[in-house]
Design a protein around this motif. Structure first.
Motif, PDB file in Angstrom:
ATOM      1  N   VAL A   1       0.861  -1.189   0.000  1.00 12.06           N
ATOM      2  CA  VAL A   1       0.000   0.000   0.000  1.00 12.06           C
ATOM      3  C   VAL A   1       0.892   1.232   0.000  1.00 12.06           C
ATOM      4  N   SER A   2       0.681   2.110  -0.976  1.00 12.59           N
ATOM      5  CA  SER A   2       1.442   3.361  -0.996  1.00 12.59           C
ATOM      6  C   SER A   2       0.582   4.464  -0.404  1.00 12.59           C
ATOM      7  N   THR A   3       1.200   5.408   0.291  1.00 11.44           N
ATOM      8  CA  THR A   3       0.453   6.546   0.814  1.00 11.44           C
ATOM      9  C   THR A   3       1.055   7.843   0.282  1.00 11.44           C
TER      10      THR A   3
ATOM     11  N   ARG B   1       2.472  16.295  -8.948  1.00 15.20           N
ATOM     12  CA  ARG B   1       2.201  14.857  -8.881  1.00 15.20           C
ATOM     13  C   ARG B   1       3.393  14.033  -9.376  1.00 15.20           C
ATOM     14  N   ILE B   2       3.586  12.872  -8.761  1.00 12.68           N
ATOM     15  CA  ILE B   2       4.603  11.915  -9.230  1.00 12.68           C
ATOM     16  C   ILE B   2       3.978  10.519  -9.275  1.00 12.68           C
ATOM     17  N   VAL B   3       4.628   9.647 -10.004  1.00 10.82           N
ATOM     18  CA  VAL B   3       4.134   8.262 -10.112  1.00 10.82           C
ATOM     19  C   VAL B   3       4.466   7.488  -8.839  1.00 10.82           C
TER      20      VAL B   3
ATOM     21  N   SER C   1       6.001   4.957  -7.797  1.00 12.17           N
ATOM     22  CA  SER C   1       6.989   3.970  -8.268  1.00 12.17           C
ATOM     23  C   SER C   1       7.295   2.922  -7.194  1.00 12.17           C
ATOM     24  N   ASN C   2       7.110   3.284  -5.932  1.00 12.16           N
ATOM     25  CA  ASN C   2       7.410   2.306  -4.867  1.00 12.16           C
ATOM     26  C   ASN C   2       6.564   1.042  -5.014  1.00 12.16           C
ATOM     27  N   GLN C   3       5.306   1.220  -5.442  1.00 16.16           N
ATOM     28  CA  GLN C   3       4.411   0.075  -5.595  1.00 16.16           C
ATOM     29  C   GLN C   3       5.042  -0.966  -6.539  1.00 16.16           C
TER      30      GLN C   3
ATOM     31  N   LEU D   1       3.481  -0.767   4.070  1.00 12.84           N
ATOM     32  CA  LEU D   1       2.966   0.587   3.833  1.00 12.84           C
ATOM     33  C   LEU D   1       4.166   1.394   3.414  1.00 12.84           C
ATOM     34  N   SER D   2       4.059   2.175   2.341  1.00  8.59           N
ATOM     35  CA  SER D   2       5.221   3.024   2.068  1.00  8.59           C
ATOM     36  C   SER D   2       4.814   4.480   2.091  1.00  8.59           C
ATOM     37  N   GLY D   3       5.700   5.298   2.660  1.00  3.39           N
ATOM     38  CA  GLY D   3       5.459   6.733   2.798  1.00  3.39           C
ATOM     39  C   GLY D   3       4.848   7.060   4.145  1.00  3.39           C
ATOM     40  N   GLY D   4       4.987   8.325   4.537  1.00  3.21           N
ATOM     41  CA  GLY D   4       4.356   8.783   5.768  1.00  3.21           C
ATOM     42  C   GLY D   4       4.932   8.213   7.041  1.00  3.21           C
ATOM     43  N   ALA D   5       6.174   7.730   6.966  1.00  2.00           N
ATOM     44  CA  ALA D   5       6.760   7.085   8.142  1.00  2.00           C
ATOM     45  C   ALA D   5       7.526   8.063   9.023  1.00  2.00           C
ATOM     46  N   SER D   6       7.766   9.270   8.505  1.00  2.24           N
ATOM     47  CA  SER D   6       8.640  10.186   9.232  1.00  2.24           C
ATOM     48  C   SER D   6       7.833  11.137  10.130  1.00  2.24           C
ATOM     49  N   VAL D   7       8.354  12.352  10.313  1.00  6.53           N
ATOM     50  CA  VAL D   7       7.807  13.252  11.335  1.00  6.53           C
ATOM     51  C   VAL D   7       7.035  14.436  10.758  1.00  6.53           C
TER      52      VAL D   7
ATOM     53  N   LYS E   1      16.186   5.516   7.593  1.00 10.73           N
ATOM     54  CA  LYS E   1      16.056   5.719   9.045  1.00 10.73           C
ATOM     55  C   LYS E   1      14.638   5.498   9.568  1.00 10.73           C
ATOM     56  N   PRO E   2      13.602   6.159   8.963  1.00 13.47           N
ATOM     57  CA  PRO E   2      12.303   6.112   9.635  1.00 13.47           C
ATOM     58  C   PRO E   2      11.493   4.855   9.333  1.00 13.47           C
ATOM     59  N   LEU E   3      12.070   3.696   9.604  1.00 13.26           N
ATOM     60  CA  LEU E   3      11.330   2.449   9.403  1.00 13.26           C
ATOM     61  C   LEU E   3      10.538   2.130  10.662  1.00 13.26           C
TER      62      LEU E   3
ATOM     63  N   LEU F   1       7.326   1.559   5.714  1.00 16.62           N
ATOM     64  CA  LEU F   1       8.590   1.860   5.023  1.00 16.62           C
ATOM     65  C   LEU F   1       8.667   3.349   4.718  1.00 16.62           C
ATOM     66  N   PRO F   2       9.860   3.939   4.793  1.00 15.89           N
ATOM     67  CA  PRO F   2       9.996   5.333   4.398  1.00 15.89           C
ATOM     68  C   PRO F   2       9.622   5.522   2.925  1.00 15.89           C
ATOM     69  N   GLY F   3       9.051   6.677   2.612  1.00 11.62           N
ATOM     70  CA  GLY F   3       8.576   6.912   1.255  1.00 11.62           C
ATOM     71  C   GLY F   3       9.658   7.155   0.235  1.00 11.62           C
ATOM     72  N   ASN F   4      10.774   7.738   0.641  1.00  8.29           N
ATOM     73  CA  ASN F   4      11.845   7.983  -0.329  1.00  8.29           C
ATOM     74  C   ASN F   4      12.146   6.686  -1.066  1.00  8.29           C
ATOM     75  N   PRO F   5      12.165   6.728  -2.389  1.00 14.25           N
ATOM     76  CA  PRO F   5      12.250   5.470  -3.159  1.00 14.25           C
ATOM     77  C   PRO F   5      13.481   4.611  -2.840  1.00 14.25           C
ATOM     78  N   VAL F   6      14.624   5.237  -2.669  1.00 15.47           N
ATOM     79  CA  VAL F   6      15.822   4.431  -2.378  1.00 15.47           C
ATOM     80  C   VAL F   6      15.714   3.836  -0.974  1.00 15.47           C
ATOM     81  N   SER F   7      15.144   4.607  -0.050  1.00 19.96           N
ATOM     82  CA  SER F   7      14.983   4.134   1.334  1.00 19.96           C
ATOM     83  C   SER F   7      13.998   2.975   1.388  1.00 19.96           C
ATOM     84  N   SER F   8      12.918   3.073   0.614  1.00 17.23           N
ATOM     85  CA  SER F   8      11.915   2.020   0.594  1.00 17.23           C
ATOM     86  C   SER F   8      12.519   0.713   0.069  1.00 17.23           C
TER      87      SER F   8
ATOM     88  N   ASP G   1      26.580  10.726  10.921  1.00 20.20           N
ATOM     89  CA  ASP G   1      25.551  10.701  11.977  1.00 20.20           C
ATOM     90  C   ASP G   1      24.877   9.333  12.108  1.00 20.20           C
ATOM     91  N   ARG G   2      24.843   8.559  11.002  1.00 16.13           N
ATOM     92  CA  ARG G   2      24.252   7.218  11.016  1.00 16.13           C
ATOM     93  C   ARG G   2      25.170   6.301  10.230  1.00 16.13           C
ATOM     94  N   ARG G   3      24.963   4.997  10.329  1.00 14.91           N
ATOM     95  CA  ARG G   3      25.693   4.092   9.430  1.00 14.91           C
ATOM     96  C   ARG G   3      25.256   4.447   8.012  1.00 14.91           C
TER      97      ARG G   3
HETATM   98  N1  LIG Z   1      12.496  16.845   9.790  1.00 15.62           N
HETATM   99  C1  LIG Z   1      12.760  15.617   9.326  1.00 15.62           C
HETATM  100  N2  LIG Z   1      12.417  15.313   8.070  1.00 15.62           N
HETATM  101  C2  LIG Z   1      12.680  14.097   7.596  1.00 15.62           C
HETATM  102  C3  LIG Z   1      13.322  13.151   8.398  1.00 15.62           C
HETATM  103  C4  LIG Z   1      13.649  13.493   9.721  1.00 15.62           C
HETATM  104  O1  LIG Z   1      14.207  12.706  10.481  1.00 15.62           O
HETATM  105  N3  LIG Z   1      13.333  14.739  10.144  1.00 15.62           N
HETATM  106  N4  LIG Z   1      13.626  11.964   7.846  1.00 15.62           N
HETATM  107  C5  LIG Z   1      13.902  11.968   6.443  1.00 15.62           C
HETATM  108  C6  LIG Z   1      14.141  10.651   5.967  1.00 15.62           C
HETATM  109  S1  LIG Z   1      15.599   9.995   6.453  1.00 15.62           S
HETATM  110  C7  LIG Z   1      13.319  10.015   5.119  1.00 15.62           C
HETATM  111  S2  LIG Z   1      13.774   8.528   4.463  1.00 15.62           S
HETATM  112  C8  LIG Z   1      12.023  10.558   4.719  1.00 15.62           C
HETATM  113  C9  LIG Z   1      10.912   9.545   4.908  1.00 15.62           C
HETATM  114  O2  LIG Z   1       9.745  10.077   4.481  1.00 15.62           O
HETATM  115  P1  LIG Z   1       8.312   9.446   4.777  1.00 15.62           P
HETATM  116  O3  LIG Z   1       8.410   8.030   5.057  1.00 15.62           O
HETATM  117  O4  LIG Z   1       7.625  10.274   5.756  1.00 15.62           O
HETATM  118  O5  LIG Z   1       7.622   9.552   3.352  1.00 15.62           O
HETATM  119  P2  LIG Z   1       6.852  10.764   2.677  1.00 15.62           P
HETATM  120  O6  LIG Z   1       7.036  11.977   3.476  1.00 15.62           O
HETATM  121  O7  LIG Z   1       5.487  10.312   2.409  1.00 15.62           O
HETATM  122  O8  LIG Z   1       7.639  10.850   1.326  1.00 15.62           O
HETATM  123  C10 LIG Z   1       9.009  11.086   1.270  1.00 15.62           C
HETATM  124  C11 LIG Z   1       9.439  11.209  -0.180  1.00 15.62           C
HETATM  125  O9  LIG Z   1       9.201  10.019  -0.869  1.00 15.62           O
HETATM  126  C12 LIG Z   1       8.315  10.220  -1.968  1.00 15.62           C
HETATM  127  N5  LIG Z   1       7.414   9.065  -2.067  1.00 15.62           N
HETATM  128  C13 LIG Z   1       6.575   8.676  -1.097  1.00 15.62           C
HETATM  129  N6  LIG Z   1       5.872   7.592  -1.498  1.00 15.62           N
HETATM  130  C14 LIG Z   1       6.289   7.320  -2.738  1.00 15.62           C
HETATM  131  C15 LIG Z   1       5.921   6.320  -3.684  1.00 15.62           C
HETATM  132  N7  LIG Z   1       4.997   5.398  -3.394  1.00 15.62           N
HETATM  133  N8  LIG Z   1       6.541   6.318  -4.877  1.00 15.62           N
HETATM  134  C16 LIG Z   1       7.474   7.263  -5.160  1.00 15.62           C
HETATM  135  N9  LIG Z   1       7.862   8.208  -4.296  1.00 15.62           N
HETATM  136  C17 LIG Z   1       7.278   8.252  -3.120  1.00 15.62           C
HETATM  137  C18 LIG Z   1       7.574  11.455  -1.609  1.00 15.62           C
HETATM  138  O10 LIG Z   1       7.021  12.092  -2.728  1.00 15.62           O
HETATM  139  C19 LIG Z   1       8.652  12.264  -0.926  1.00 15.62           C
HETATM  140  O11 LIG Z   1       9.494  12.860  -1.876  1.00 15.62           O
HETATM  141  O12 LIG Z   1      11.707  11.696   5.488  1.00 15.62           O
HETATM  142  C20 LIG Z   1      12.780  12.625   5.627  1.00 15.62           C
HETATM  143  N10 LIG Z   1      12.309  13.780   6.305  1.00 15.62           N
END
Ligand SMILES: Nc1nc2c(c(=O)[nH]1)N[C@H]1C(S)=C(S)[C@@H](COP(=O)(O)OP(=O)(O)OC[C@H]3O[C@@H](n4cnc5c(N)ncnc54)[C@H](O)[C@@H]3O)O[C@H]1N2
Ligand code: MOO
Ligand SMILES: [Mg+2]
Length: 402
Positions: A175-177, A192-194, A196-198, A240-246, A274-276, A289-296, A337-339
């Motif tokens: 599920v993508s969010t 808007r973006i595609v 891609s995580n799905q 779930l991907s996206g919306g995992a952070s703060v 990080k935000p898993l 899962l974090p939304g950033n595509p490489v992180s996911s 700051d992290r591995r």
């Molecule tokens: N103030 C802070 N900001 C952020 C932190 C933090 O610690 N403090 N962590 C950063 C890190 S590290 C990551 S990783 C991201 C994680 O973001 P989320 O999990 O909350 O994901 P979103 O906010 O929904 O999206 C982030 C990014 O990824 C793109 N995205 C999301 N879903 C998809 C998808 N299905 N396909 C393609 N791309 C997707 C979205 O458009 C955003 O660009 O948070 C940092 N921020």
């Protein structure tokens, strides 16, 4: 923040090997046996020739030539046994006639009519595959826990096991969010973006052996995410991907908590990813899962794939990807700051493992995943490493030779 290893441990503790199910051998590749297989027949099942040539009696050295008395093709039963001074034309895999104990390859003999001329007879046993020498009927052939790759599948076919008991793969809902997401053929433009995580996650689930269910996109709205998550609970695992952070619209943590899920861990000491979040809801396991595509993608490789493998009954040494030590082909930097995991290519060059890091560490840069097969890493606190330095490298793709 907890370490990668602690997180893997906690996640694996929440997983048990699945119940066995009977499957058609043709669809069993990549599955793991949940039963012991006994050989019902000997391997090979009868004495046969390993080469095209002539079945002979190795003791017939006093004969300067032999009389060819029949031709034995694979699949034919010899019509007679060999007496002194006799030979039989025989093909690879054909049954050895009684009396014969060796095969003279045809390149070392020639025929004059029905008379076989040769320089020397082979020793007893030469070019013969004796019944039961590979494996004996009634003895264990494969233990439970055997991973079924093509060699094992062929062996099971030879043992006439058209169906085998294997652990079932998990159903994994994806599920993508995100309000910014559209489906692959959606209208782009504006902000808007595609999604891609799905696609990436479905491909990863399939690659790991799981059974993916693509459930599409939920908008950044707690009620909508909750609804989609509840619909996903038919599956064993939910991603779930996206919306995992703060951020203000990052709802994964609050939705999981509101549903009464037990949050096992949140935030890992690594970049990317990080935000898993990992949680249990009854018997269901949920990854935020974090939304950033490489992180996911990277979080999947580190924390979901091992769980899929354990669920599928794989032995522990196959849960995680292997790590090798490799020389950096270029200097690298990290904030420390992290591995820091650096995407790149692991190459075996003249017997030496070398790791060529990609030039970016941007978690949003999907283009940087093109052609990568590995992630080298620097521990937290380390800010740089020079060319030639040896670093640990996690191998996530196919190895390359140069
Ligand atoms: N103030 C802070 N900001 C952020 C932190 C933090 O610690 N403090 N962590 C950063 C890190 S590290 C990551 S990783 C991201 C994680 O973001 P989320 O999990 O909350 O994901 P979103 O906010 O929904 O999206 C982030 C990014 O990824 C793109 N995205 C999301 N879903 C998809 C998808 N299905 N396909 C393609 N791309 C997707 C979205 O458009 C955003 O660009 O948070 C940092 N921020
Ligand atoms: O930990 Mo996040 O994945 O780097 O950008
Ligand atoms: Mg966010």
């Amino acid at each position: 923040m907890i370490s990668v290893e602690e997180a893997q441990e906690l996640i694996l503790q929440a997983v048990e090997a699945s119940a066995p199910e009977r499957v058609d051998l043709l669809t069993a590749r990549g599955r793991v046996l949940a039963e012991a297989i006994l050989a019902r027949t000997d391997f090979p099942p009868y004495d046969n020739s390993a080469m095209d040539g002539y079945a002979v009696r190795s003791a017939d050295t006093s004969f300067g030539k032999l009389q060819v008395v029949e031709t034995i093709a694979a699949g034919r039963i010899p019509t007679r046994s060999l007496a002194g001074g006799e030979a039989a034309r025989i093909m690879t895999g054909a049954m050895l006639p009684e009396g014969a104990d060796a095969v003279l390859i045809q390149e070392e003999a020639h025929l004059e009519g029905d008379t076989l001329m040769f320089e020397k007879l082979p020793a007893a046993g030469a070019n013969v595959r004796y019944r039961g020498t590979f494996h004996k009927a009634g003895s264990p052939l494969m233990p439970p826990g055997t991973v079924l790759q093509p060699g094992e599948i062929a062996l099971l076919a030879a043992a006439q096991r058209a169906f085998v008991l294997t652990h079932r793969p998990p159903a994994v809902a994806v599920v993508s969010t995100g309000d910014e997401l559209v489906g692959i053929d959606g209208v782009l433009g504006g902000a808007r973006i595609v999604d891609s995580n799905q696609y990436g996650l479905v491909a990863q689930v399939r690659e790991a052996g799981g059974d993916p269910r693509a459930l599409g996109i939920a908008p950044d709205d707690p009620g909508a995410i909750r609804g989609r998550l509840v619909a996903a609970l038919d599956a064993d695992f939910v991603l779930l991907s996206g919306g995992a952070s703060v951020g203000q619209f990052d709802y994964t943590p609050q939705v999981l908590e509101a549903l009464g899920a037990q949050v096992v861990l949140y935030k890992i000491n690594m970049k990317p990813g990080k935000p898993l979040m990992f949680a249990r809801l009854g018997s269901r396991l949920i990854w935020g899962l974090p939304g950033n595509p490489v992180s996911s993608l990277f979080c999947f490789w580190q924390f979901v794939r091992p769980a899929i493998r354990k669920f599928m009954g794989y032995p522990p040494e196959r849960w995680r990807y292997p790590v090798v030590q490799a020389q950096l082909t270029a200097p690298v930097r990290s904030k420390g700051d992290r591995r820091a995991y650096l995407r790149g290519q692991l190459i075996l060059e003249a017997g030496v493992w070398r790791f060529a890091p990609y030039r970016t560490d941007n978690s949003g840069n999907l283009v940087s995943l093109l052609g990568i097969n590995a992630f080298g890493w620097l521990e937290a606190g380390v800010t740089d490493a020079s060319q030639g330095e040896v670093v640990p490298v996690l191998v996530v793709g196919e190895l390359l030779n140069r």
